[in-house]
Design a protein around this motif. Sequence first.
Motif, PDB file in Angstrom:
ATOM      1  N   UNK A 152      69.986 -23.912   7.783  1.00 12.14           N
ATOM      2  CA  UNK A 152      69.788 -22.509   7.424  1.00 12.14           C
ATOM      3  C   UNK A 152      68.820 -21.805   8.367  1.00 12.14           C
ATOM      4  N   UNK A 153      68.078 -22.594   9.118  1.00 16.51           N
ATOM      5  CA  UNK A 153      67.217 -22.016  10.150  1.00 16.51           C
ATOM      6  C   UNK A 153      67.925 -21.943  11.503  1.00 16.51           C
ATOM      7  N   UNK A 154      69.204 -22.360  11.513  1.00 12.76           N
ATOM      8  CA  UNK A 154      69.986 -22.276  12.741  1.00 12.76           C
ATOM      9  C   UNK A 154      69.873 -23.485  13.639  1.00 12.76           C
ATOM     10  N   UNK A 155      69.383 -24.600  13.102  1.00  6.98           N
ATOM     11  CA  UNK A 155      69.224 -25.820  13.896  1.00  6.98           C
ATOM     12  C   UNK A 155      70.121 -26.905  13.327  1.00  6.98           C
ATOM     13  N   UNK A 156      70.982 -27.469  14.160  1.00 10.11           N
ATOM     14  CA  UNK A 156      71.871 -28.533  13.703  1.00 10.11           C
ATOM     15  C   UNK A 156      71.076 -29.816  13.518  1.00 10.11           C
ATOM     16  N   UNK A 157      71.118 -30.427  12.330  1.00  7.20           N
ATOM     17  CA  UNK A 157      70.367 -31.669  12.088  1.00  7.20           C
ATOM     18  C   UNK A 157      71.081 -32.878  12.679  1.00  7.20           C
ATOM     19  N   UNK A 158      71.226 -32.865  13.983  1.00  9.36           N
ATOM     20  CA  UNK A 158      71.893 -33.952  14.694  1.00  9.36           C
ATOM     21  C   UNK A 158      71.015 -34.387  15.853  1.00  9.36           C
ATOM     22  N   UNK A 159      71.354 -35.522  16.424  1.00 10.41           N
ATOM     23  CA  UNK A 159      70.609 -36.006  17.576  1.00 10.41           C
ATOM     24  C   UNK A 159      69.155 -36.274  17.233  1.00 10.41           C
ATOM     25  N   UNK A 160      68.255 -35.748  18.069  1.00  4.53           N
ATOM     26  CA  UNK A 160      66.827 -36.015  17.893  1.00  4.53           C
ATOM     27  C   UNK A 160      66.109 -34.874  17.191  1.00  4.53           C
ATOM     28  N   UNK A 161      66.812 -34.104  16.338  1.00  3.64           N
ATOM     29  CA  UNK A 161      66.196 -32.945  15.692  1.00  3.64           C
ATOM     30  C   UNK A 161      64.953 -33.336  14.890  1.00  3.64           C
TER      31      UNK A 161
END
Length: 361
Positions: A152-161
């Motif tokens: 919802x903040x525009x950040x995909x929770x993938x990889x090294x997030x």
Amino acid sequence: MPLLLFDLDNTLLPRDAAYRAWAEDFLSEHGLPPGDLDWFVTLDGGGYVPRSTVLSAVRRRYGLDVTADFLIAHYRRGINSHIHCPPRHIEALRAARAAGWTLGIVSNGGTRPQLEKIRRTGLGPLVDGWVISEEADCVKPDPLIFEMAAQRCGIAPTGDWAEHTWMIGDHAPADIAGAELTGLRSVWLHHGRPWAESGYRPTLKAAGLPEAVGQVLAARNAPSPRPDVHSDRRLRKAAAGVPVRATASVGARSGARSPLAAPEGPSTSVPATTGTLGEPVSAGRPGVRNRSGGFAVIAEAGPGSGAGSGTRAGGGPGPAPGGLRPAPTTAAAPATAPAVVATTVVAAATTAPPAAMAAGQ
């Protein structure tokens, strides 16, 4: 872009102080002994005792001939009238944004009371998104709710997030354990309490929010200042806990969004002409491209459910309308619904009487 997540009650907002003020008003209005204030505070359990339990005990203790709906409505109006976001907290949020961080709120609780707090205190325009456990059908410390917050903040929770994300909160079992389970670094607001958990620990500890934000900004992974936001020494002093003189508090509008196409980027400042309640915004004042409004609108449109366990004041999660549960691996799309839609929802959240005693906070 690095992400900084915040708990709402007793982290961003002094919820317990607002409850205490409501209890004092209640005792005074009903001609009850002022010395019973400690009884009210103990019964409240820091907000984690269901409101049905608290207010039923109040009614029995004083033999009040009032309905449960009357008491919960009195409580809602009273605590919201006292809730506020301290100026130093607002300055700390601005300092984090100026330093290049994306900001979000992760709150356990009922959708309506928590959304109303965000609206009344002006937090909406200061963050990029928020998630509330009831409408999300997910409760801290479940890692999914933190992933949804990132979306919802525009950040995909993938990889090294997770390596670039911090969580600040006061409640160890929800905020710090949740951060640990999700792989996030964390700052625990101890409020003068000793750490009592043995299975996990926060990355850092702080006495209050400005100090916590200052610690995060000083961490090794702190990003470079954002070029599109003016960063001054006054904001950095506020985040580090240095007293500053506040000039003006933020107006009470939630999730300001422009109905026009916005620039790309989850935290890009865009000109906002009105908030979600339709209040005018000063010309030239930037508005945050908040992505949570659409989720809140959808959630509020459906029926709520009872309280779940492990949430402050019984505001537990209920099934989201239509089974809404965004997949945690896809970045959230920008909210494009006209502001007038959110106006109806937030107004309903403010005026509609609660159907039961089960919602808390």
